[in-house]
Design an enzyme around this catalytic site. Sequence first.
Site: not given
Length: 860
Positions: A531-533, A535-536, A538-539, A553, A649
Amino acid sequence: MISKTHILLSLIILSFSLNAIHVLSKDTGSESYIVACGSSSGGTDSDGRRWVPDSRFLSSSENSKTATAQYQDPSLPSQIPYMSARIFNSAASYKFFVSPRQRLLVRLHFYPSSYDGLDASNSYFDVIANGFSLLRNFSAAITTQALTQAYIMREFSLVPTQSGNLNITFVPSSQHDKSYAFVNGIEVISMPAEMFQPANMIGFQDQTIDVQSSSLQTMFRLNVGGQFIPTRNDSGLTRTWYDDSPYLFGAAFGVTFQAEKNVSIKYPSNLPEYIAPPNVYGTARSMGPNSKLNQNYNLTWVFTVDANFTYVVRLHFCELQLTRINQRVFDIFLNNQTAQQTADVIAWSGSIGVPVYKDYATFVNDRDGDEEIWVALHPSVSEKPEYYDSILNGLEIFKLNDTRGNLAGPNPVPSKMLQDAEAAAASTFSPPAGSKSKGEVIGIAGGAAGGAAVVAALCIAVYIKKKRKSGMDPGMGNWLPLYGNSNTSTISGKSNTGSSHLSSLAAGLCRHFSLPEIKHGTKNFDESQVIGVGGFGKVYKGIIDGGTKVAIKRSNPSSEQGVHEFQTEIEMLSKLRHRHLVSLIGFCEEDGEMILVYDYMANGTLREHLYKSKNPSLSWKQRLEICIGAARGLHYLHTGARYTIIHRDVKTTNILLDENWVAKVSDFGLSKTGPNLHQTHVSTMVKGSFGYLDPEYFRRQQLTEKSDVYSFGVVLFEVLCARPALNASLPKEQVSLADWAIHCLKKGILFEIIDPHLKSGPPINPECLKKFAETAEKCLADHGLERPSMGDVLWNLEFALQLHENPDGEAVAAQDKANDAYAMHNATLTIEEETVSSEATVDDLNTSAVFSQIVNPRGR
Ligand SMILES: *[C@@H]1O[C@H](CO)[C@@H](O)[C@H](O)[C@H]1NC(C)=O
Ligand SMILES: *[C@@H]1O[C@H](CO)[C@@H](O)[C@H](O)[C@H]1NC(C)=O
Ligand SMILES: *[C@@H]1O[C@H](CO)[C@@H](O)[C@H](O)[C@H]1NC(C)=O
Ligand SMILES: *[C@@H]1O[C@H](CO)[C@@H](O)[C@H](O)[C@H]1NC(C)=O
Ligand SMILES: *[C@@H]1O[C@H](CO)[C@@H](O)[C@H](O)[C@H]1NC(C)=O
Ligand SMILES: *[C@@H]1O[C@H](CO)[C@@H](O)[C@H](O)[C@H]1NC(C)=O
Ligand SMILES: *[C@@H]1O[C@H](CO)[C@@H](O)[C@H](O)[C@H]1NC(C)=O
Ligand SMILES: *[C@@H]1O[C@H](CO)[C@@H](O)[C@H](O)[C@H]1NC(C)=O
């Protein structure tokens, strides 16, 4: 020859230790014995205090043995005195010689671990000192579990005796098979008998209780409105003072403040400094600046205590702001009874900066297992003081022995929920410490997962229980369950476990998942679940416990920065709980994976509801409410925790929305604990996201909470204009939203650049829009000093919402409503102990590749 040297050496050592044990403190004239039980050589603890072996104090060495703990929990502040224990299979006594007619402060330290294969849960015992029962049928294992701590300290103050001798006897319980008694450390410190005077029994006319002839147990000791004060900062009596915020009741918790430089703490002749250190009197909590609001609430603290005892509540006061009588006058209630009418600190003390304390006694009845002490302050309206306000600087609660000389209460009863959690813990947690730690860098929670693990889930259960009970905002909780001096005073890096960088507190506060569990929940990290990517890494969307939706995450294992940020995030989030912060549920550290598990945010990021998506556009009211929610989260980070936490951030992709559109601030990977009392800024490498970066931070690399305020200003314009903070495809002057919006605002053409959806939707009150834009503009001031605090931003947004809701209403009415909303939002908690380490302010990270290009502090 050898034996001669040997004897000489022993003599030297002996005389050395004799000197060491009989410490006479200058401040209080107190003598002290600091004894590491079961230790053969003693040692120095993390506060630099020297502990001596216990054998010389034992009346007989026949019925006891020494033992070493098999497992060192990472939350132990030092090996001494916890890693060694004295084990008693039958009754045995310690004897200390002390000066007569002094009160004795006695501290007992327990670390219920496995000693020589003995099971700590079999240990039940009594402790009797000079005829007083300090503990009865005491189980250190049950008590520490209920408190979610690895170890525990109990503090008592014993009545002076004529002889001065002290005899402490440990008696294993005869009711339990295989029972034994144990103790890890004993402190005996003499204190002035004048520490206690008769106290008024509240609810009775002129009836006092003779505190001097009673022995006491310290239940709570709080530095109200201030931070944790460690033993080394309370010279002489080496007490610890805790933050009061976990005990505050309800949503309105007032404001905290400290003495300005021009106000010094001046002890009067009748109040010696040993009563409480200047740090306690130098900080305070009051109700806040709004007299009208203050009339409508009580500033209230709630404490859980044992039934059928008399308690003395000692309140410490010191006026730090006002100078005249009848400026701040208030009533004090204890358990809904009036303890004091028209308290006026200046009238009592005579002057600003002069401490004063008051003792009130009350008996706590047995009321179906929910025994509590409520301390509440309310302005004395009848006195018509200049300000309707109240103040408190410190608070202590002591339990008095009953008529039979008993001080002991029952062991805490684990609730049903706790038992469930315990069962869950037993089935989910990985095998204990020492098992393996893969690779230096990634061995994050290995040790911590062991001892603290079982306790971890319990902690969550207690949190839920507390939360429900005191009816707080669902995002809040009370992390210091039951009573006791919480001793989880670890900070990361302080423990001696080598590779573990995660404090066990953090590890203890959130759940530990196994890798198979995570793989199962994410269909083995299937791409369809992403559902997301970031810097850390993928989510993923995932399912745990057979149905609970979570966001998972997964880090990119090769990134060193990831490790650091992984830890930061666990450390921060496990200690911060707030309705407007994304909750961390747990983590998984296995096979080189670093995985964080969060609450699932059904509506995703704020950005995907603003532009470049197919989502329907948000209404103006929704946008206002989301901004208010995010502002609350940030305001909490800046002021609600013991240390200021700077997010670093803030951007629309770090503001998430749950299924009810409640905004939650996320992504603490870059967060910093901010300036504390001694610094005004944190010096650090520039990190953050382009387009949101505070120009001052960029110029000077000095981080303050005002850097977040700047970024939040950009977020506000993004919400208003529905365009990215940076858009390189636009003409040069429009690339940066911050610059462009300010430019348009100054030229009076802001309306032209706002989101077309807003223009075509229901009309927006121009006053509301003006307030919103003004607020965003102030956030973007060039210099941090000129920017509002997050609290001011929040207030202004609340005001804007009121203007929107009541477009025809009086501005004053809207203002009142904004005031109310602002004060009521202030429900909070601080879970952490003294944990968010100020050491963390020193940034030793390599700058990431992404940002290295802008870190080039040339010139100035
Ligand atoms: C200490 O007290 C216990 C119980 O009160 C008693 O049995 C014991 O004899 C005392 N020991 C000494 C050395 O006074
Ligand atoms: C404790 O004392 C040290 C040294 O005096 C001081 O630097 C520090 O700020 C104090 N800490 C607190 C919490 O008062
Ligand atoms: C201390 O200074 C503040 C401003 O910094 C001022 O408002 C206050 O009146 C001063 N207090 C005293 C007691 O001088
Ligand atoms: C308190 O005292 C009452 C009356 O003596 C008794 O019934 C009750 O069990 C006691 N409660 C506790 C917790 O000891
Ligand atoms: C005090 O009153 C509140 C509500 O008014 C109640 O919930 C609480 O239990 C009372 N506390 C005590 C100790 O009686
Ligand atoms: C404050 O507490 C007292 C005592 O419990 C109670 O009588 C009063 O109603 C409370 N006031 C408010 C505004 O809650
Ligand atoms: C505590 O014990 C002492 C001595 O046994 C006794 O004199 C005193 O009254 C007790 N305190 C209370 C509050 O009962
Ligand atoms: C001792 O404590 C345990 C655990 O709290 C409890 O189950 C037991 O009933 C207690 N025994 C006595 C004699 O009070």
